[in-house]
Design a protein around this motif. Sequence first.
Motif, PDB file in Angstrom:
ATOM      1  N   ILE A   1       0.683  -1.413  -0.201  1.00 52.13           N
ATOM      2  CA  ILE A   1       0.130   0.192   0.178  1.00 52.13           C
ATOM      3  C   ILE A   1       1.192   1.247  -0.140  1.00 52.13           C
ATOM      4  O   ILE A   1       1.940   1.769   0.908  1.00 52.13           O
ATOM      5  CB  ILE A   1      -0.977   0.009   1.644  1.00 52.13           C
ATOM      6  N   ILE A   2       0.479   2.136  -0.969  1.00 48.99           N
ATOM      7  CA  ILE A   2       1.292   3.281  -0.701  1.00 48.99           C
ATOM      8  C   ILE A   2       0.143   4.980  -0.280  1.00 48.99           C
ATOM      9  O   ILE A   2      -1.093   4.291  -0.952  1.00 48.99           O
ATOM     10  CB  ILE A   2       1.685   3.836  -2.303  1.00 48.99           C
ATOM     11  N   SER A   3       0.894   4.802   0.309  1.00 48.17           N
ATOM     12  CA  SER A   3      -0.134   6.333   0.980  1.00 48.17           C
ATOM     13  C   SER A   3       0.292   7.136   0.800  1.00 48.17           C
ATOM     14  O   SER A   3       1.435   7.857   1.283  1.00 48.17           O
ATOM     15  CB  SER A   3      -0.315   5.655   2.638  1.00 48.17           C
ATOM     16  N   LYS A   4      -0.961   8.271   0.793  1.00 51.58           N
ATOM     17  CA  LYS A   4      -0.235   9.991   0.831  1.00 51.58           C
ATOM     18  C   LYS A   4      -0.003  10.235   1.994  1.00 51.58           C
ATOM     19  O   LYS A   4       0.353  11.532   1.938  1.00 51.58           O
ATOM     20  CB  LYS A   4      -1.581  10.566  -0.003  1.00 51.58           C
ATOM     21  N   ASP A   5      -0.096   9.779   3.137  1.00 47.41           N
ATOM     22  CA  ASP A   5      -0.071  10.301   4.240  1.00 47.41           C
ATOM     23  C   ASP A   5       1.404  10.404   4.705  1.00 47.41           C
ATOM     24  O   ASP A   5       2.095   9.093   4.388  1.00 47.41           O
ATOM     25  CB  ASP A   5      -0.839   9.295   5.410  1.00 47.41           C
ATOM     26  N   LEU A   6       2.278  11.348   5.447  1.00 46.19           N
ATOM     27  CA  LEU A   6       3.465  11.964   5.994  1.00 46.19           C
ATOM     28  C   LEU A   6       3.400  11.566   7.439  1.00 46.19           C
ATOM     29  O   LEU A   6       2.972  11.195   7.823  1.00 46.19           O
ATOM     30  CB  LEU A   6       4.090  12.442   4.792  1.00 46.19           C
ATOM     31  N   ASN A   7       4.316  11.438   8.042  1.00 44.45           N
ATOM     32  CA  ASN A   7       5.150  11.581   9.039  1.00 44.45           C
ATOM     33  C   ASN A   7       3.887  10.633  10.421  1.00 44.45           C
ATOM     34  O   ASN A   7       3.283  11.309  10.896  1.00 44.45           O
ATOM     35  CB  ASN A   7       5.065  13.152   9.686  1.00 44.45           C
ATOM     36  N   VAL A   8       4.414   9.215  10.167  1.00 51.37           N
ATOM     37  CA  VAL A   8       2.851   8.052  10.787  1.00 51.37           C
ATOM     38  C   VAL A   8       3.810   7.882  11.430  1.00 51.37           C
ATOM     39  O   VAL A   8       4.924   7.682  10.946  1.00 51.37           O
ATOM     40  CB  VAL A   8       2.044   7.995   9.592  1.00 51.37           C
ATOM     41  N   TRP A   9       2.980   7.700  13.018  1.00 51.33           N
ATOM     42  CA  TRP A   9       4.038   6.609  14.147  1.00 51.33           C
ATOM     43  C   TRP A   9       2.859   5.447  13.707  1.00 51.33           C
ATOM     44  O   TRP A   9       2.263   5.435  13.771  1.00 51.33           O
ATOM     45  CB  TRP A   9       3.768   7.198  15.317  1.00 51.33           C
TER      46      TRP A   9
END
Length: 182
Positions: free
Chosen positions: A118-126
Amino acid sequence: MKTTTFITSVAFGITMLLSSNVQAQKFPNLDKSPMDMASYPNDYKDANKIARIIYSRPQLNGRSLTELIPQGKVWRTGANEACEITFYKDVKLGNTKLKAGTYTLFTLAEKDNSCTVIISKDLNVWGAYTYNEKNDVARLNVPLSQGDEKLEAFSMVFTKGTNGIILNMGWDKFRVAIPFTE
């Protein structure tokens, strides 16, 4: 004489300020899942990169992969922060075009001896605690294979593919090859 006294006083003051600052710092112990990076081309002298991935490397430490990566549950693909993958030019994952940029990469272990990348556009995710399927940019189901060598630490490396690059992931004896085409 006054100039020498003044310079000595200033030097003493700066030394005391720096000394107290250094002594006040507390540094953490080494992380049990150290951060690592892989890029393609792998040669550090080649600055013309196609992709780079930053991830943390969890260890088995006597645990099973099914304990660490449960089937049917989105995994951050490593430890700590969700790993981030950067493409320096447009690529495709399956039939989905990905614009150059930075994304998070998650994986989902499937029951049929495969996993969904899965490629997601979310960034800086813990972790994957706030994973949101609405922010998926691309998904591709890829087969799992078995390697000869057991890897204690989760590992990633890019290799050249037929029409692009392959992100190879390995842990224990399991291997996944994710093709990114041009």
